[in-house]
Scaffold this motif. Structure first.
Motif, PDB file in Angstrom:
ATOM      1  N   LEU A   1      -8.230   4.314  -0.308  1.00  0.00           N
ATOM      2  CA  LEU A   1      -6.835   4.647  -0.573  1.00  0.00           C
ATOM      3  C   LEU A   1      -6.560   4.208  -2.005  1.00  0.00           C
TER       4      LEU A   1
ATOM      5  N   ALA B   1      -8.000  12.365   5.804  1.00  0.00           N
ATOM      6  CA  ALA B   1      -8.053  11.803   7.156  1.00  0.00           C
ATOM      7  C   ALA B   1      -8.684  12.789   8.130  1.00  0.00           C
TER       8      ALA B   1
ATOM      9  N   TYR C   1      -5.748   1.334   8.836  1.00  0.00           N
ATOM     10  CA  TYR C   1      -5.767   0.983   7.420  1.00  0.00           C
ATOM     11  C   TYR C   1      -6.197  -0.455   7.246  1.00  0.00           C
TER      12      TYR C   1
ATOM     13  N   ALA D   1      -9.058   3.739   4.660  1.00  0.00           N
ATOM     14  CA  ALA D   1      -8.692   4.319   5.949  1.00  0.00           C
ATOM     15  C   ALA D   1      -9.983   4.412   6.753  1.00  0.00           C
TER      16      ALA D   1
ATOM     17  N   HIS E   1      -4.220  11.923   1.159  1.00  0.00           N
ATOM     18  CA  HIS E   1      -4.609  11.052   2.265  1.00  0.00           C
ATOM     19  C   HIS E   1      -4.672  11.840   3.576  1.00  0.00           C
TER      20      HIS E   1
ATOM     21  N   MET F   1       0.808  -1.184   0.000  1.00  0.00           N
ATOM     22  CA  MET F   1       0.000   0.000   0.000  1.00  0.00           C
ATOM     23  C   MET F   1       0.856   1.254   0.000  1.00  0.00           C
TER      24      MET F   1
ATOM     25  N   GLY G   1      -6.941  -0.056  -0.497  1.00  0.00           N
ATOM     26  CA  GLY G   1      -7.479  -0.315   0.824  1.00  0.00           C
ATOM     27  C   GLY G   1      -8.371   0.833   1.241  1.00  0.00           C
TER      28      GLY G   1
ATOM     29  N   SER H   1      -7.087  -3.526   4.383  1.00  0.00           N
ATOM     30  CA  SER H   1      -6.943  -3.988   2.999  1.00  0.00           C
ATOM     31  C   SER H   1      -7.518  -5.394   2.874  1.00  0.00           C
TER      32      SER H   1
END
Length: 94
Positions: free
Chosen positions: A25, A13, A48, A36, A9, A1, A34, A50
């Motif tokens: 993401l 966030a 995170y 957040a 990002h 990632m 993935g 995935s």
């Protein structure tokens, strides 16, 4: 990632206001790598999530959030607590 765009990002966030909020993401190729996730109300940093073996990103996200009483999912939190206790009791520090 490691190839998602960091500045975007960090900006996104800050938009995670409520528990359960998440955003994708996206890598430089445009592929979703993935998500957040704001795991709990008091959390200031996302975790995170995935995909894994035979689990979709949506399922991984829902499962992870359902395991979060605190920022870190409970199975990982408990493993950390127990491993630190074991080390404290059984490993000689010289």
């Amino acid at each position: 990632m490691g190839d998602f765009k960091t500045r975007r990002h960090i900006f996104k966030a800050k938009d995670l206001q409520k528990e359960g909020n998440a955003f994708s993401l996206i890598g430089s190729s445009g592929k979703v790598l993935g998500m957040a996730l704001k795991s709990c109300e008091k959390s200031t940093k996302p975790i995170y999530v995935s995909v894994g073996h035979r689990i979709s990103l949506d399922t991984a996200l829902r499962l992870t959030h359902s395991c979060c009483k605190y920022r870190v999912p409970e199975p990982i939190r408990q493993a950390d607590i127990r491993s630190r206790e074991y080390i404290r009791k059984n490993v000689n520090v010289s």
